[in-house]
Design a protein around this motif. Structure first.
Motif, PDB file in Angstrom:
ATOM      1  N   LEU A 250      35.567  11.289 160.971  1.00  0.00           N
ATOM      2  CA  LEU A 250      35.469  10.056 161.746  1.00  0.00           C
ATOM      3  C   LEU A 250      36.842   9.664 162.276  1.00  0.00           C
ATOM      4  CD1 LEU A 250      33.186   7.592 159.722  1.00  0.00           C
ATOM      5  CD2 LEU A 250      32.822   8.351 162.060  1.00  0.00           C
ATOM      6  N   ALA A 251      36.863   9.130 163.489  1.00  0.00           N
ATOM      7  CA  ALA A 251      38.087   8.563 164.058  1.00  0.00           C
ATOM      8  C   ALA A 251      37.694   7.330 164.861  1.00  0.00           C
ATOM      9  CB  ALA A 251      38.798   9.572 164.942  1.00  0.00           C
ATOM     10  N   VAL A 252      38.360   6.187 164.603  1.00  0.00           N
ATOM     11  CA  VAL A 252      37.963   4.918 165.220  1.00  0.00           C
ATOM     12  C   VAL A 252      39.207   4.154 165.652  1.00  0.00           C
ATOM     13  CG1 VAL A 252      36.700   2.755 164.908  1.00  0.00           C
ATOM     14  CG2 VAL A 252      35.935   4.817 163.719  1.00  0.00           C
ATOM     15  N   THR A 253      39.155   3.547 166.846  1.00  0.00           N
ATOM     16  CA  THR A 253      40.175   2.601 167.286  1.00  0.00           C
ATOM     17  C   THR A 253      39.482   1.290 167.650  1.00  0.00           C
ATOM     18  OG1 THR A 253      40.072   3.259 169.618  1.00  0.00           O
ATOM     19  CG2 THR A 253      41.578   4.479 168.210  1.00  0.00           C
ATOM     20  N   ASP A 254      40.181   0.152 167.456  1.00  0.00           N
ATOM     21  CA  ASP A 254      39.635  -1.168 167.807  1.00  0.00           C
ATOM     22  C   ASP A 254      39.318  -1.226 169.297  1.00  0.00           C
ATOM     23  OD1 ASP A 254      39.679  -2.420 165.303  1.00  0.00           O
ATOM     24  OD2 ASP A 254      41.840  -2.806 165.472  1.00  0.00           O
ATOM     25  N   PRO A 255      38.273  -1.963 169.704  1.00  0.00           N
ATOM     26  CA  PRO A 255      37.385  -2.800 168.885  1.00  0.00           C
ATOM     27  C   PRO A 255      36.129  -2.071 168.415  1.00  0.00           C
ATOM     28  CG  PRO A 255      36.982  -3.240 171.176  1.00  0.00           C
ATOM     29  CD  PRO A 255      38.079  -2.225 171.145  1.00  0.00           C
ATOM     30  N   CYS A 256      36.097  -0.760 168.518  1.00  0.00           N
ATOM     31  CA  CYS A 256      34.916  -0.028 168.040  1.00  0.00           C
ATOM     32  C   CYS A 256      34.856  -0.061 166.520  1.00  0.00           C
ATOM     33  CB  CYS A 256      34.948   1.413 168.540  1.00  0.00           C
ATOM     34  SG  CYS A 256      34.642   1.568 170.308  1.00  0.00           S
ATOM     35  N   ARG A 257      33.676   0.232 165.981  1.00  0.00           N
ATOM     36  CA  ARG A 257      33.445   0.193 164.544  1.00  0.00           C
ATOM     37  C   ARG A 257      32.638   1.413 164.117  1.00  0.00           C
ATOM     38  NH1 ARG A 257      36.765  -3.046 164.870  1.00  0.00           N
ATOM     39  NH2 ARG A 257      36.840  -5.219 164.151  1.00  0.00           N
ATOM     40  N   ALA A 258      32.872   1.821 162.874  1.00  0.00           N
ATOM     41  CA  ALA A 258      32.040   2.849 162.242  1.00  0.00           C
ATOM     42  C   ALA A 258      31.703   2.382 160.845  1.00  0.00           C
ATOM     43  CB  ALA A 258      32.768   4.187 162.192  1.00  0.00           C
ATOM     44  N   MET A 259      30.449   2.621 160.425  1.00  0.00           N
ATOM     45  CA  MET A 259      29.998   2.243 159.089  1.00  0.00           C
ATOM     46  C   MET A 259      29.282   3.418 158.456  1.00  0.00           C
ATOM     47  SD  MET A 259      28.771  -1.593 159.973  1.00  0.00           S
ATOM     48  CE  MET A 259      28.751  -1.160 161.701  1.00  0.00           C
ATOM     49  N   LEU A 260      29.677   3.744 157.241  1.00  0.00           N
ATOM     50  CA  LEU A 260      29.098   4.855 156.504  1.00  0.00           C
ATOM     51  C   LEU A 260      28.533   4.332 155.190  1.00  0.00           C
ATOM     52  CD1 LEU A 260      28.647   7.923 156.134  1.00  0.00           C
ATOM     53  CD2 LEU A 260      30.937   8.034 155.111  1.00  0.00           C
ATOM     54  N   TYR A 261      27.247   4.606 154.940  1.00  0.00           N
ATOM     55  CA  TYR A 261      26.564   4.151 153.721  1.00  0.00           C
ATOM     56  C   TYR A 261      26.272   5.357 152.846  1.00  0.00           C
ATOM     57  CZ  TYR A 261      25.832   0.313 156.977  1.00  0.00           C
ATOM     58  OH  TYR A 261      26.017  -0.675 157.891  1.00  0.00           O
ATOM     59  N   GLN A 262      26.852   5.368 151.639  1.00  0.00           N
ATOM     60  CA  GLN A 262      26.654   6.456 150.690  1.00  0.00           C
ATOM     61  C   GLN A 262      26.493   5.878 149.291  1.00  0.00           C
ATOM     62  OE1 GLN A 262      30.330   8.706 151.786  1.00  0.00           O
ATOM     63  NE2 GLN A 262      28.940  10.425 152.127  1.00  0.00           N
ATOM     64  N   ASP A 263      25.455   6.325 148.605  1.00  0.00           N
ATOM     65  CA  ASP A 263      25.225   5.905 147.212  1.00  0.00           C
ATOM     66  C   ASP A 263      25.216   4.381 147.078  1.00  0.00           C
ATOM     67  OD1 ASP A 263      25.180   8.587 146.437  1.00  0.00           O
ATOM     68  OD2 ASP A 263      27.360   8.614 146.228  1.00  0.00           O
ATOM     69  N   GLY A 264      24.620   3.678 148.041  1.00  0.00           N
ATOM     70  CA  GLY A 264      24.490   2.237 147.970  1.00  0.00           C
ATOM     71  C   GLY A 264      25.731   1.463 148.345  1.00  0.00           C
ATOM     72  N   GLU A 265      26.808   2.144 148.731  1.00  0.00           N
ATOM     73  CA  GLU A 265      28.036   1.461 149.105  1.00  0.00           C
ATOM     74  C   GLU A 265      28.328   1.692 150.584  1.00  0.00           C
ATOM     75  OE1 GLU A 265      31.231   2.620 146.634  1.00  0.00           O
ATOM     76  OE2 GLU A 265      30.316   1.901 144.771  1.00  0.00           O
ATOM     77  N   ALA A 266      28.934   0.671 151.211  1.00  0.00           N
ATOM     78  CA  ALA A 266      29.259   0.737 152.635  1.00  0.00           C
ATOM     79  C   ALA A 266      30.766   0.890 152.806  1.00  0.00           C
ATOM     80  CB  ALA A 266      28.767  -0.510 153.355  1.00  0.00           C
ATOM     81  N   THR A 267      31.164   1.805 153.654  1.00  0.00           N
ATOM     82  CA  THR A 267      32.568   1.979 154.022  1.00  0.00           C
ATOM     83  C   THR A 267      32.705   1.669 155.501  1.00  0.00           C
ATOM     84  OG1 THR A 267      32.825   3.731 152.375  1.00  0.00           O
ATOM     85  CG2 THR A 267      34.498   3.592 154.101  1.00  0.00           C
ATOM     86  N   HIS A 268      33.674   0.790 155.839  1.00  0.00           N
ATOM     87  CA  HIS A 268      33.848   0.350 157.219  1.00  0.00           C
ATOM     88  C   HIS A 268      35.154   0.889 157.781  1.00  0.00           C
ATOM     89  CE1 HIS A 268      30.619  -2.730 156.825  1.00  0.00           C
ATOM     90  NE2 HIS A 268      31.014  -2.714 155.560  1.00  0.00           N
ATOM     91  N   LEU A 269      35.116   1.303 159.026  1.00  0.00           N
ATOM     92  CA  LEU A 269      36.312   1.638 159.776  1.00  0.00           C
ATOM     93  C   LEU A 269      36.315   0.803 161.049  1.00  0.00           C
ATOM     94  CD1 LEU A 269      36.852   5.520 159.663  1.00  0.00           C
ATOM     95  CD2 LEU A 269      38.144   3.763 158.478  1.00  0.00           C
ATOM     96  N   PRO A 270      37.342  -0.014 161.318  1.00  0.00           N
ATOM     97  CA  PRO A 270      38.442  -0.382 160.413  1.00  0.00           C
ATOM     98  C   PRO A 270      37.907  -1.128 159.192  1.00  0.00           C
ATOM     99  CG  PRO A 270      38.931  -0.993 162.687  1.00  0.00           C
ATOM    100  CD  PRO A 270      37.494  -0.633 162.631  1.00  0.00           C
ATOM    101  N   PRO A 271      38.672  -1.188 158.102  1.00  0.00           N
ATOM    102  CA  PRO A 271      38.211  -1.912 156.904  1.00  0.00           C
ATOM    103  C   PRO A 271      37.912  -3.367 157.217  1.00  0.00           C
ATOM    104  CG  PRO A 271      40.139  -0.565 156.418  1.00  0.00           C
ATOM    105  CD  PRO A 271      39.976  -0.538 157.903  1.00  0.00           C
ATOM    106  N   SER A 272      36.962  -3.931 156.479  1.00  0.00           N
ATOM    107  CA  SER A 272      36.532  -5.316 156.726  1.00  0.00           C
ATOM    108  C   SER A 272      37.675  -6.297 156.594  1.00  0.00           C
ATOM    109  CB  SER A 272      35.413  -5.698 155.743  1.00  0.00           C
ATOM    110  OG  SER A 272      34.341  -4.804 155.861  1.00  0.00           O
ATOM    111  N   GLU A 273      38.597  -6.032 155.644  1.00  0.00           N
ATOM    112  CA  GLU A 273      39.673  -6.990 155.416  1.00  0.00           C
ATOM    113  C   GLU A 273      40.845  -6.769 156.364  1.00  0.00           C
ATOM    114  OE1 GLU A 273      40.086  -3.402 152.777  1.00  0.00           O
ATOM    115  OE2 GLU A 273      38.513  -4.844 153.339  1.00  0.00           O
ATOM    116  N   SER A 274      40.750  -5.757 157.221  1.00  0.00           N
ATOM    117  CA  SER A 274      41.863  -5.458 158.112  1.00  0.00           C
ATOM    118  C   SER A 274      41.908  -6.460 159.252  1.00  0.00           C
ATOM    119  CB  SER A 274      41.715  -4.042 158.681  1.00  0.00           C
ATOM    120  OG  SER A 274      42.717  -3.788 159.624  1.00  0.00           O
TER     121      SER A 274
END
Length: 658
Positions: free
Chosen positions: A99-123
């Motif tokens: 995966l490669a992401v630059t603002d303002p685009c977003r990527a979200m990956l859901y694995q084993d019940g957990e979500a990973t966001h690019l960019p991170p939510s707290e960023s």
């Protein structure tokens, strides 16, 4: 986040391995978006990635991102890495994700019940470079790429529908969900009897007729001017490099420089001494040169690139030096069973290296078009090409729409009383011809569009087991039991036995017929009989190092006057292209599938084919095997592109008084 125009998306898979490229873009309202073509940017993104597909996927992805950012800067002068213009790109290599992401685009990956966001939510900081992530996907995982979705960008979406709702009517997004279900097999080729298409439009018939006239005049002028110059593929060029030698194998150019008479003994001694010094020097140079071997610490991707570069540079020594290390590295990765993209790439390059060293030319990208509908499988299936259109004869006549995987029935082409009873047919650059027991049908130039002929079949002529070919718009049908040949002439309406009564009798049980100015009849033991003007004129011995032992099919391509023979007598099977006039051959093996294997279903079908069609105009080989239609691509034209398509028309196979 500033307001953005969400525009453009790409989801593409090309013919290298299993790599799939996906991406979206988002363009800020703070820039003149009218000067930014999102679709063009994404095309550049995908094109750059697949051009670099032999590199590591992460490296190829970064090259693609850099290319699209450079394109944006050239078009607008905008800074591409900030919040102005965003890119979200993903690459799937089988189950491996990049995966490669630059603002303002977003990527979200859901694995084993957990979500990973690019960019991170707290960023909150704006970064100029893309955020990179790598992971392995499994059943139940979900991936979302979004151009831009305002405040809900970081929500955990459960479905593509909820993602679509959040993105809004103008939002671009890609949703991917991994299941544990096996991939479905190729579907049956759909039967579509509701949209009959004329096989040869009137304009195409007229153009083909004009082409035929030009071809014949080209043949007349060329045959009077001497032999043709042929461009051979790499595999055959090595076999014919010394054709100019004569009398003991000494090239004529060298022979003219040899001194005349008997040289004196002193000269001979000096010559022998010079040769010995040269041999000793060459021996020391070879034995003391540094060994050219790639570092053992290199990655599979580096090895793949090194082998590809060595082949491109035609550095045979380096290719030989790289192969042992490549095999060792592949064994560490899991050998022939390894499925990682790097292992597949290395396996493909090992095959390419061996092919380079052994002058092997392969048919590329073998694959199945689709499965033949069950209702047609009991018919005697054959492939036909006429005026550039591909047909399937299966009791009825169908055109093959390769892109849509459709068989389009042509019920208006033959009368209803012949429906389901067509048993033989063929075509050339002007004519499609088919026959049933009661009537033969011709469509094309020689009959002015459409004509029917009522043949008088010889007693006992086989309607169930036969082969056919069209030459100069006439239909030749051979009984594969008795080897009798019937000629059907649409212009005169006559049907006749082609062989003269005083001709040698052909052996029974041939497997096929092809006509290129002579009639060639092929047998299962590899015998290839030549017939001309109503007579058997002898057997043809093809100039092959390994003779034919298990031929499966024979075909003639009118666009390049070549006879093709599929032979299963070698381990992988081979396709032989034979140029009759100069008696030259080029041999093709079937190339690896997308996993770098030479034992796939396509290879199994290649040696079990029941019918063959070669379309050099399209650069494609088609065959029928195991209830499917298959195809592979010709990487190079055998002997170059020969312009005089039906050149051997000057020598007709039929006797004029039959």
């Amino acid at each position: 986040m500033p307001p953005v125009f969400t525009s453009g998306m790409v989801d593409r898979q090309e013919g290298w391995g299993n790599r799939r490229m996906m991406g979206v873009t988002a363009i800020s309202a703070s820039h003149n978006h009218q000067h930014i073509n999102a679709d063009a940017l994404l095309e550049e993104l995908a094109a750059t990635f697949f051009r670099a597909s032999l590199a590591e996927p992460a490296q190829a992805l970064m090259q693609a991102i850099d290319a699209i950012r450079t394109k944006i800067e050239e078009d607008t002068g905008a800074r591409s890495g900030g919040a102005s213009i965003g890119i979200a790109a993903a690459v799937l290599d089988d189950d491996h994700l990049f995966l490669a992401v630059t603002d303002p685009c977003r990527a979200m990956l859901y694995q084993d019940g957990e979500a990973t966001h690019l960019p991170p939510s707290e960023s909150t900081a704006t970064e100029t470079g893309p955020r990179i992530m790598e992971s392995t996907l499994g059943p139940g995982d979900r991936l979302a790429l979004l151009a831009a979705v305002g405040e809900s960008a970081d929500a955990d979406f459960d479905s593509a529908e909820s993602l679509e709702q959040a993105a809004g009517p103008s939002g671009s997004f890609i949703w991917l969900e991994v299941t544990d279900e096996p991939p479905p097999p190729d579907p049956e080729i759909a039967l579509d009897p509701s949209q009959p298409l004329p096989p040869v439009p009137a304009e195409q018939v007229q153009a083909a007729a004009q082409m035929q006239t030009r071809v014949q005049s080209s043949w007349t002028s060329q045959s009077s001017g001497g032999p043709k110059l042929l461009q051979r593929p790499p595999g055959s060029d090595a076999l014919h490099r010394y054709r100019s030698t004569s009398r003991g194998g000494t090239p004529s150019a060298l022979r003219s420089r040899l001194p005349r008479g008997v040289p004196p003994a002193r000269m001979l001694a000096l010559l022998v001494a010079a040769l010995l010094l040269f041999a000793v020097g060459a021996y020391f140079a070879i034995t003391n040169r540094p060994e050219r071997i790639y570092p053992e610490s290199a990655s599979p991707g580096e090895y793949s690139l090194a082998i590809a570069d060595a082949i491109a540079a035609e550095d045979t020594d380096l290719v030989n030096a790289l192969l042992p290390g490549a095999h060792t590295l592949l064994d560490r990765e899991g050998g022939d069973d390894a499925e990682s993209p790097e292992a597949v790439s290395l396996r493909l390059q090992i095959i390419a290296a061996n092919d380079y060293l052994n002058s092997i030319v392969r048919l590329e990208n073998p694959r199945r078009i689709g499965i033949i509908p069950e209702s047609l499988r009991d018919a005697d299936l054959s492939l036909i090409q006429a005026a550039g259109v591909i047909y399937l004869l299966a009791g009825d006549i169908f055109t093959i729409d390769v892109d849509e995987r459709r068989l389009v029935a042509l019920p208006d082409l033959v009368p209803s009383e012949s429906s389901g009873s067509l048993f033989a047919g063929g075509g050339d650059i002007t004519t499609l011809a088919m026959t049933s027991p009661g009537a033969s049908y011709f469509y094309g130039d020689p009959v002015g569009g459409f004509a029917s002929v009522f043949p008088s079949w010889p007693s006992g002529f086989g309607m169930a087991d036969n082969d056919a070919s069209v030459f100069r718009s006439r239909l030749y049908v051979i009984d594969l039991d008795s080897a009798e040949i019937v000629l059907i002439d649409p212009e005169s309406g006559q049907t006749s036995l082609w062989l003269q009564r005083d001709s040698e009798i052909l052996p029974e049980g041939p497997i096929g017929i092809a006509i290129d100015g002579e009639i060639h009849v092929l047998y299962a033991n590899g015998d290839l009989y030549a017939l001309k003007e109503g007579y058997v004129v002898g057997k043809t011995n093809l100039p092959l190092t390994t003779p034919l032992t298990d031929p499966r099919a024979i075909a003639y391509d009118t666009s390049n006057e070549l006879v093709f023979i599929a032979d299963a007598g070698v381990a992988e099977g081979r396709l032989i292209a034979w140029e009759n006039q100069d008696d030259e051959v080029a041999t093709y093996l079937l190339g690896p599938d997308e996993h770098g294997r030479l034992d796939s279903e396509a290879h199994e079908g290649f040696v079990e084919m029941t019918d063959l069609l070669v379309s050099e105009a399209q650069g494609v080989v088609y065959w029928i095997a195991n209830d499917g239609i298959w195809q592979a691509e010709l990487p190079v034209m055998p002997f170059g592109a020969i312009a005089d398509a039906a050149a051997n028309n000057a020598a007709t196979p039929e006797a004029e008084d039959t």
